[in-house]
Design a protein around this motif. Structure first.
Motif, PDB file in Angstrom:
ATOM      1  N   LYS A   1     -16.694  26.824 -22.604  1.00  0.00           N
ATOM      2  CA  LYS A   1     -17.486  25.764 -23.232  1.00  0.00           C
ATOM      3  C   LYS A   1     -18.968  25.798 -22.874  1.00  0.00           C
ATOM      4  N   PRO A   2     -19.362  26.000 -21.603  1.00  0.00           N
ATOM      5  CA  PRO A   2     -20.799  26.034 -21.299  1.00  0.00           C
ATOM      6  C   PRO A   2     -21.548  27.137 -22.058  1.00  0.00           C
TER       7      PRO A   2
ATOM      8  N   PHE B   1     -25.015  28.056 -26.437  1.00  0.00           N
ATOM      9  CA  PHE B   1     -26.110  28.960 -26.806  1.00  0.00           C
ATOM     10  C   PHE B   1     -25.640  30.325 -27.309  1.00  0.00           C
ATOM     11  N   LEU B   2     -24.363  30.632 -27.196  1.00  0.00           N
ATOM     12  CA  LEU B   2     -23.837  31.900 -27.720  1.00  0.00           C
ATOM     13  C   LEU B   2     -22.866  31.613 -28.852  1.00  0.00           C
ATOM     14  N   ARG B   3     -23.305  31.829 -30.049  1.00  0.00           N
ATOM     15  CA  ARG B   3     -22.475  31.591 -31.229  1.00  0.00           C
ATOM     16  C   ARG B   3     -21.661  32.842 -31.554  1.00  0.00           C
TER      17      ARG B   3
ATOM     18  N   LEU C   1     -18.770  35.679 -28.651  1.00  0.00           N
ATOM     19  CA  LEU C   1     -19.615  36.151 -27.557  1.00  0.00           C
ATOM     20  C   LEU C   1     -19.552  35.244 -26.335  1.00  0.00           C
ATOM     21  N   ALA C   2     -19.285  33.960 -26.540  1.00  0.00           N
ATOM     22  CA  ALA C   2     -19.197  33.031 -25.413  1.00  0.00           C
ATOM     23  C   ALA C   2     -18.042  33.410 -24.489  1.00  0.00           C
ATOM     24  N   THR C   3     -16.927  33.804 -25.063  1.00  0.00           N
ATOM     25  CA  THR C   3     -15.775  34.214 -24.252  1.00  0.00           C
ATOM     26  C   THR C   3     -16.091  35.495 -23.480  1.00  0.00           C
TER      27      THR C   3
ATOM     28  N   ALA D   1     -16.214  35.835 -19.370  1.00  0.00           N
ATOM     29  CA  ALA D   1     -15.409  36.841 -18.658  1.00  0.00           C
ATOM     30  C   ALA D   1     -16.304  37.748 -17.825  1.00  0.00           C
ATOM     31  N   PHE D   2     -17.417  38.173 -18.396  1.00  0.00           N
ATOM     32  CA  PHE D   2     -18.353  39.051 -17.689  1.00  0.00           C
ATOM     33  C   PHE D   2     -18.871  38.362 -16.427  1.00  0.00           C
TER      34      PHE D   2
END
Length: 196
Positions: free
Chosen positions: A54-55, A59-61, A68-70, A74-75
């Motif tokens: 969620k955070p 900003f990452l769609r 990309l948020a996932t 993970a990274f």
């Protein structure tokens, strides 16, 4: 005795982090393959991983089917876990470039492992219950179909025999040994910390 207990504790922590990273990669792949979002297993994966993702969603769609948020979550989790484990183990701070490469290698390794085991499950289901309607069986079929469909176009099934999983298994093994192996060596960090 104390150092063995500490090593076992670090191994346990690393294993738990890797299991969570596999859940994140599962979420990423389910969205990329456009699997049924309302499947109970998909819903469970989303609920478990949402607090971490969620955070980043602010900003990452997503880019098309790719979340990309996932990937970013993970990274970051993998890089922070490597730093913490190496600090606790007394190895000091690893180089930043090595950490970045190790994070990418861990993500790639997780994706390949999920596909590998999903293919095994798909093959077993095709023998045992080809018309299975269980949510898990449907999800596995939806997950592997995007990588199987292009191969099936080149190598169509020969009657009852489908050779496309063999080609995909070989491809996964090659990618794992060549790409993930090269990235792990380039990172200069223990393969036990990088691999999932």
């Amino acid at each position: 005795m104390g150092s063995q207990l500490g090593s076992a504790g670090l191994l346990l922590v690393n294993t738990l982090i890797n299991i969570y990273l596999l859940m994140l990669m599962m979420r990423f792949l389910l969205q990329a393959s456009r699997a049924d979002y309302y499947n109970p297993i998909s819903q469970s994966v989303v609920k478990v991983t949402q607090p971490v993702v969620k955070p980043f969603q602010g900003f990452l769609r997503p880019v098309g089917r790719f979340d990309l948020a996932t990937l970013a979550a993970a990274f970051l989790i993998k890089v922070v876990s490597i730093i913490l484990i190496m600090q606790v183990a007394g190895y000091g701070m690893p180089p930043i470039a090595g950490l970045a490469i190790a994070g990418v290698a861990a993500i790639a390794s997780g994706i390949l492992k999920i596909y590998f085991f999903a293919l095994i499950v798909m093959i077993i289901l095709s023998w045992v219950a080809p018309q299975a309607s269980h949510p898990g069986a449907l999800l596995v079929m939806q997950l592997v179909e995007p990588i199987m469909a292009p191969v099936r176009k080149v190598i169509p099934p020969l009657g009852m025999i489908d050779l496309s999983p063999i080609v995909v298994f070989i491809s996964i093994s090659l990618l794992d040994s060549l790409v993930v192996g090269s990235l792990t060596r380039a990172a200069g960090i223990s393969g036990a910390l990088v691999g999932l």
